[in-house]
Design a protein around this motif. Structure first.
Motif, short mmCIF file in Angstrom:
data_model
loop_
_atom_site.label_atom_id
_atom_site.label_comp_id
_atom_site.label_asym_id
_atom_site.label_seq_id
_atom_site.Cartn_x
_atom_site.Cartn_y
_atom_site.Cartn_z
N LYS A 5 -21.99 -27.19 129.13
CA LYS A 5 -20.93 -27.40 130.13
C LYS A 5 -19.82 -26.34 130.01
N SER A 6 -20.28 -25.08 129.79
CA SER A 6 -19.27 -24.02 129.70
C SER A 6 -19.69 -22.82 130.53
N CYS A 7 -18.71 -22.20 131.19
CA CYS A 7 -19.00 -20.94 131.91
C CYS A 7 -18.03 -19.87 131.40
N ALA A 8 -17.62 -20.02 130.14
CA ALA A 8 -16.67 -19.04 129.56
C ALA A 8 -17.30 -17.65 129.61
N GLY A 9 -16.53 -16.70 130.08
CA GLY A 9 -17.02 -15.31 130.12
C GLY A 9 -17.87 -14.99 131.32
N VAL A 10 -18.15 -16.01 132.16
CA VAL A 10 -19.00 -15.77 133.34
C VAL A 10 -18.10 -15.60 134.56
N SER A 11 -18.42 -14.58 135.37
CA SER A 11 -17.60 -14.31 136.56
C SER A 11 -18.11 -15.15 137.74
N LEU A 12 -17.26 -16.02 138.25
CA LEU A 12 -17.62 -16.81 139.44
C LEU A 12 -17.82 -15.88 140.62
N ARG A 13 -17.05 -14.80 140.65
CA ARG A 13 -17.14 -13.88 141.80
C ARG A 13 -18.51 -13.21 141.87
N THR A 14 -19.03 -12.84 140.70
CA THR A 14 -20.39 -12.26 140.69
C THR A 14 -21.40 -13.30 141.15
N GLN A 15 -21.21 -14.55 140.72
CA GLN A 15 -22.15 -15.60 141.12
C GLN A 15 -22.08 -15.85 142.63
N GLU A 16 -20.87 -15.77 143.19
CA GLU A 16 -20.72 -15.95 144.65
C GLU A 16 -21.41 -14.81 145.39
N LEU A 17 -21.26 -13.59 144.87
CA LEU A 17 -21.91 -12.45 145.52
C LEU A 17 -23.42 -12.61 145.47
N TYR A 18 -23.94 -13.08 144.32
CA TYR A 18 -25.39 -13.26 144.21
C TYR A 18 -25.91 -14.34 145.15
N ALA A 19 -25.09 -15.37 145.37
CA ALA A 19 -25.51 -16.42 146.32
C ALA A 19 -25.64 -15.82 147.72
N ILE A 20 -24.70 -14.92 148.05
CA ILE A 20 -24.77 -14.25 149.37
C ILE A 20 -25.97 -13.30 149.41
N VAL A 21 -26.22 -12.62 148.28
CA VAL A 21 -27.37 -11.70 148.22
C VAL A 21 -28.66 -12.45 148.54
N PHE A 22 -28.86 -13.60 147.88
CA PHE A 22 -30.12 -14.33 148.10
C PHE A 22 -30.16 -14.96 149.49
N ALA A 23 -29.00 -15.43 149.96
CA ALA A 23 -28.97 -16.08 151.28
C ALA A 23 -29.33 -15.08 152.38
N THR A 24 -28.89 -13.82 152.21
CA THR A 24 -29.18 -12.82 153.25
C THR A 24 -30.52 -12.13 153.03
N ARG A 25 -31.03 -12.19 151.79
CA ARG A 25 -32.31 -11.53 151.55
C ARG A 25 -33.49 -12.43 151.91
N TYR A 26 -33.32 -13.73 151.74
CA TYR A 26 -34.45 -14.64 151.92
C TYR A 26 -34.39 -15.40 153.24
N LEU A 27 -33.74 -14.80 154.23
CA LEU A 27 -33.66 -15.46 155.54
C LEU A 27 -35.06 -15.65 156.13
N ASP A 28 -35.99 -14.77 155.69
CA ASP A 28 -37.34 -14.84 156.27
C ASP A 28 -38.21 -15.87 155.55
N ILE A 29 -37.57 -16.67 154.70
CA ILE A 29 -38.37 -17.60 153.87
C ILE A 29 -39.15 -18.56 154.76
N PHE A 30 -38.61 -18.88 155.93
CA PHE A 30 -39.31 -19.85 156.79
C PHE A 30 -40.16 -19.15 157.85
N THR A 31 -39.89 -17.86 158.06
CA THR A 31 -40.63 -17.20 159.15
C THR A 31 -41.83 -16.41 158.63
N SER A 32 -41.73 -15.83 157.42
CA SER A 32 -42.90 -15.06 156.97
C SER A 32 -43.33 -15.56 155.59
N PHE A 33 -44.59 -16.00 155.53
CA PHE A 33 -45.15 -16.51 154.27
C PHE A 33 -45.93 -15.40 153.58
N VAL A 34 -45.56 -15.09 152.35
CA VAL A 34 -46.26 -14.04 151.60
C VAL A 34 -47.22 -14.68 150.61
#
Lengths: 10, 212
Positions: free
Chosen positions: B27-56
């Motif tokens: 239950k600790s996030c000491a030393g972890v940047s929330l801002r980097t985590q927020e950016l990564y959430a945006i990265v995956f949300a915009t990269r995997y938009l095709d998750i429902f349209t194209s099946f690999v």
């Protein structure tokens, strides 16, 4: 198409 | 699929699991940047938009769901879970990460492989991921010492894209027409940003100390 190739990566 | 890409995906998965382990169990996030985590959430949300349209493949879809689910749950934990939020270092995690989003979006509108909605957002996610670690690296320098789990998280996160570079080299030599400069340059920049972290991380192994 060739572009779809890229999309097979995560 | 080749061994480099599989190793890269497994390293990326390991980084996410190490972070979830740290946040969920102690239950600790000491030393972890929330801002980097927020950016990564945006990265995956915009990269995997095709998750429902194209099946690999089942693997591809499964991993996309894992990365989407973990990145958003880590952001949720760090923002709203009382015990975890208390360990978040708000004063030190001040990198203006929203200033990274707009230039990446503009760049994606200018340089892309196809000018379509999905392709531009996918390219945006590549550019954003390349710089997403910056808030974390800045926080790292401010908080001097970090615990092993956070150090391992950053090491694995930096290593996965390095393995992807080996995968791109392998595919370039084994598959005709496999040329994706945008992906390659973004991946190279991303990996190079970890250079000094890797240097200190390996010093730690040699010196047997915590990551200074």
């Amino acid at each position: 198409s060739e572009n779809d190739v890229t999309k097979d990566e995560l | 699929m080749n061994i480099f890409r599989l190793a890269g995906d497994m390293t990326h998965l390991a980084s996410v699991l190490v972070l979830l382990l740290k946040i969920h169990t102690i239950k600790s996030c000491a030393g972890v940047s929330l801002r980097t985590q927020e950016l990564y959430a945006i990265v995956f949300a915009t990269r995997y938009l095709d998750i429902f349209t194209s099946f690999v493949s089942v693997y591809n879809t499964f991993m996309k769901l894992v990365f989407l689910g973990s990145s958003f749950s880590i952001v949720w934990y760090m923002r709203y879970h009382k015990a975890v939020h208390r360990t978040y270092d708000r004063e030190q995690d001040t990198f203006r990460h929203w200033f990274l989003v707009l230039p990446c979006l503009v760049l994606a509108l200018l340089i892309h492989e196809k000018f379509t909605f999905l392709e531009v957002l996918w390219t945006f996610s590549l550019y954003l991921e390349a710089v997403a670690i910056l808030p974390q690296l800045v926080l790292l320098q401010r908080t001097r010492n970090i615990d092993n789990l956070t150090g391992q998280y950053i090491f694995l996160l930096g290593g996965y894209r390095g393995l992807y570079i080996l995968n791109w080299i392998y595919r370039y030599f084994t598959e005709p027409h496999f040329v994706h400069w945008i992906t390659w340059i973004a991946g190279l920049v991303q990996t190079l940003l970890y250079a000094d972290f890797f240097y200190y991380y390996f010093l730690r192994f040699i010196g047997g100390r915590g990551v200074e």
